[in-house]
Design an enzyme around this catalytic site. Structure first.
Site, PDB file in Angstrom:
ATOM      1  N   TYR A  19     -23.873  65.663 -33.044  1.00 15.66           N
ATOM      2  CA  TYR A  19     -24.102  64.945 -34.304  1.00 15.66           C
ATOM      3  C   TYR A  19     -22.953  65.162 -35.296  1.00 15.66           C
ATOM      4  O   TYR A  19     -22.329  66.214 -35.329  1.00 15.66           O
ATOM      5  CB  TYR A  19     -25.412  65.450 -34.921  1.00 15.66           C
ATOM      6  CG  TYR A  19     -25.718  64.898 -36.277  1.00 15.66           C
ATOM      7  CD1 TYR A  19     -26.294  63.645 -36.431  1.00 15.66           C
ATOM      8  CD2 TYR A  19     -25.415  65.625 -37.421  1.00 15.66           C
ATOM      9  CE1 TYR A  19     -26.581  63.144 -37.677  1.00 15.66           C
ATOM     10  CE2 TYR A  19     -25.702  65.129 -38.678  1.00 15.66           C
ATOM     11  CZ  TYR A  19     -26.279  63.886 -38.801  1.00 15.66           C
ATOM     12  OH  TYR A  19     -26.562  63.400 -40.042  1.00 15.66           O
ATOM     13  N   HIS A  40     -30.930  83.181 -50.286  1.00 15.82           N
ATOM     14  CA  HIS A  40     -32.319  83.584 -50.514  1.00 15.82           C
ATOM     15  C   HIS A  40     -32.933  82.700 -51.597  1.00 15.82           C
ATOM     16  O   HIS A  40     -32.310  82.491 -52.632  1.00 15.82           O
ATOM     17  CB  HIS A  40     -32.373  85.050 -50.942  1.00 15.82           C
ATOM     18  CG  HIS A  40     -33.739  85.503 -51.342  1.00 15.82           C
ATOM     19  ND1 HIS A  40     -34.842  85.260 -50.553  1.00 15.82           N
ATOM     20  CD2 HIS A  40     -34.200  86.158 -52.441  1.00 15.82           C
ATOM     21  CE1 HIS A  40     -35.910  85.771 -51.160  1.00 15.82           C
ATOM     22  NE2 HIS A  40     -35.555  86.299 -52.301  1.00 15.82           N
ATOM     23  N   HIS A  47     -43.111  86.814 -49.564  1.00 16.14           N
ATOM     24  CA  HIS A  47     -41.898  86.880 -50.394  1.00 16.14           C
ATOM     25  C   HIS A  47     -41.197  85.524 -50.492  1.00 16.14           C
ATOM     26  O   HIS A  47     -41.332  84.842 -51.504  1.00 16.14           O
ATOM     27  CB  HIS A  47     -40.974  87.973 -49.826  1.00 16.14           C
ATOM     28  CG  HIS A  47     -39.737  88.175 -50.640  1.00 16.14           C
ATOM     29  ND1 HIS A  47     -38.824  89.165 -50.386  1.00 16.14           N
ATOM     30  CD2 HIS A  47     -39.250  87.497 -51.704  1.00 16.14           C
ATOM     31  CE1 HIS A  47     -37.847  89.100 -51.267  1.00 16.14           C
ATOM     32  NE2 HIS A  47     -38.077  88.092 -52.072  1.00 16.14           N
ATOM     33  N   ASP A 101     -33.930  69.452 -34.859  1.00 21.09           N
ATOM     34  CA  ASP A 101     -32.474  69.367 -35.045  1.00 21.09           C
ATOM     35  C   ASP A 101     -31.910  70.659 -35.641  1.00 21.09           C
ATOM     36  O   ASP A 101     -30.997  71.269 -35.090  1.00 21.09           O
ATOM     37  CB  ASP A 101     -32.126  68.241 -36.030  1.00 21.09           C
ATOM     38  CG  ASP A 101     -32.303  66.847 -35.444  1.00 21.09           C
ATOM     39  OD1 ASP A 101     -32.421  66.717 -34.211  1.00 21.09           O
ATOM     40  OD2 ASP A 101     -32.315  65.887 -36.249  1.00 21.09           O
ATOM     41  N   HIS A 106     -37.103  81.407 -53.295  1.00 19.47           N
ATOM     42  CA  HIS A 106     -38.570  81.421 -53.241  1.00 19.47           C
ATOM     43  C   HIS A 106     -39.046  79.977 -53.300  1.00 19.47           C
ATOM     44  O   HIS A 106     -39.998  79.665 -54.023  1.00 19.47           O
ATOM     45  CB  HIS A 106     -39.164  82.196 -54.420  1.00 19.47           C
ATOM     46  CG  HIS A 106     -38.683  83.609 -54.548  1.00 19.47           C
ATOM     47  ND1 HIS A 106     -38.632  84.289 -55.736  1.00 19.47           N
ATOM     48  CD2 HIS A 106     -38.238  84.477 -53.597  1.00 19.47           C
ATOM     49  CE1 HIS A 106     -38.178  85.518 -55.532  1.00 19.47           C
ATOM     50  NE2 HIS A 106     -37.918  85.653 -54.238  1.00 19.47           N
TER      51      HIS A 106
HETATM   52 ZN   LIG Z   1     -36.875  87.291 -53.532  1.00 18.77          ZN
END
Ligand SMILES: [Zn+2]
Length: 226
Positions: free
Chosen positions: A216, A97, A162, A122, A99
């Protein structure tokens, strides 16, 4: 199992260094986790610890309900979302995760990133989709990630207002998807600012995706690490 867990603690701690190296995170935001293969466990970043202080020792081992089972620190505040993804998507071995700025700017506008680049074809096989708005705390973020990415080629979702969540067969693959997501988001932003992107044919996007996912890279490396 303890050797397996200590290796994962080491690699998850080290992979957080890629988030700072590629400029994907500010302060203590962002997190990486890895599933402990064959067990209902995951290794994740502790909450609120500076990136410079992350080490194998302070990674937190949690069960797949997000409850800590080993380690003194509290796990990342996004642990419930990671745990939900591992419960719902058995093929996923890593979750990330961030930002990161450009990708999150698309999330803030609730707009998916259309595929106008071979590199995006790709890695993502087409558009990078937007997921629903969800508040942190319960299962809503996890549900939004899973409902958006299930049956989708993209390993990245832009959660509305978010930021980015990515999945992979390994934590390293999920980190790579987070790096590539920001890279194509930045180019897509500049493209939009400069004018009109030239469309790509769906057949070309399909051919690029197939080649990259299946051919690849070095033959000895699994595709997840390409
Ligand atoms: Zn967050």
């Amino acid at each position: 199992m303890s050797r397996q867990i200590s290796e994962l603690r080491e690699s998850v701690a080290r992979l957080h260094g890629e988030l700072t190296r590629y400029g994907l995170v500010a302060w203590t935001a962002g997190n990486v986790s890895a599933r402990v293969p064959g067990h209902d466990l995951m290794v994740i970043k502790p909450s609120g610890v500076d990136y410079d202080d992350l080490s194998a020792d302070n990674m937190v081992l949690c069960d797949l309900d997000g409850m800590p089972v080993e380690g003194e620190l509290s796990p990342s505040s996004d642990t419930a979302a990671h745990a939900y993804v591992y419960r719902a998507m058995p093929e996923v071995g890593g979750v990330v995760h961030t930002h990161s700025t450009y990708a999150t700017a698309w999330a803030a506008r609730g707009e998916s990133i259309p595929c106008h680049l071979t590199a995006q074809a790709d890695e993502f096989g087409g558009e990078i989709p937007v997921g629903p708005f969800a508040l942190i705390g319960g299962d809503d973020i996890g549900k939004g990630i899973v409902s958006t990415l299930t049956g989708h080629r993209s390993p990245a979702v832009l959660m509305r207002n978010h930021g980015v969540f990515t999945i992979g067969r390994t934590a390293r693959a999920a980190v790579k998807a987070a790096v590539m997501c920001e890279d194509v988001a930045r180019t897509a932003h500049l493209t939009r600012a400069l004018g009109r992107p030239v469309p790509m044919a769906q057949a070309d996007i399909d051919a690029l995706y197939d080649r990259y996912q299946n051919v690849y890279g070095q033959r000895s490396s699994p595709p997840a690490n390409s």
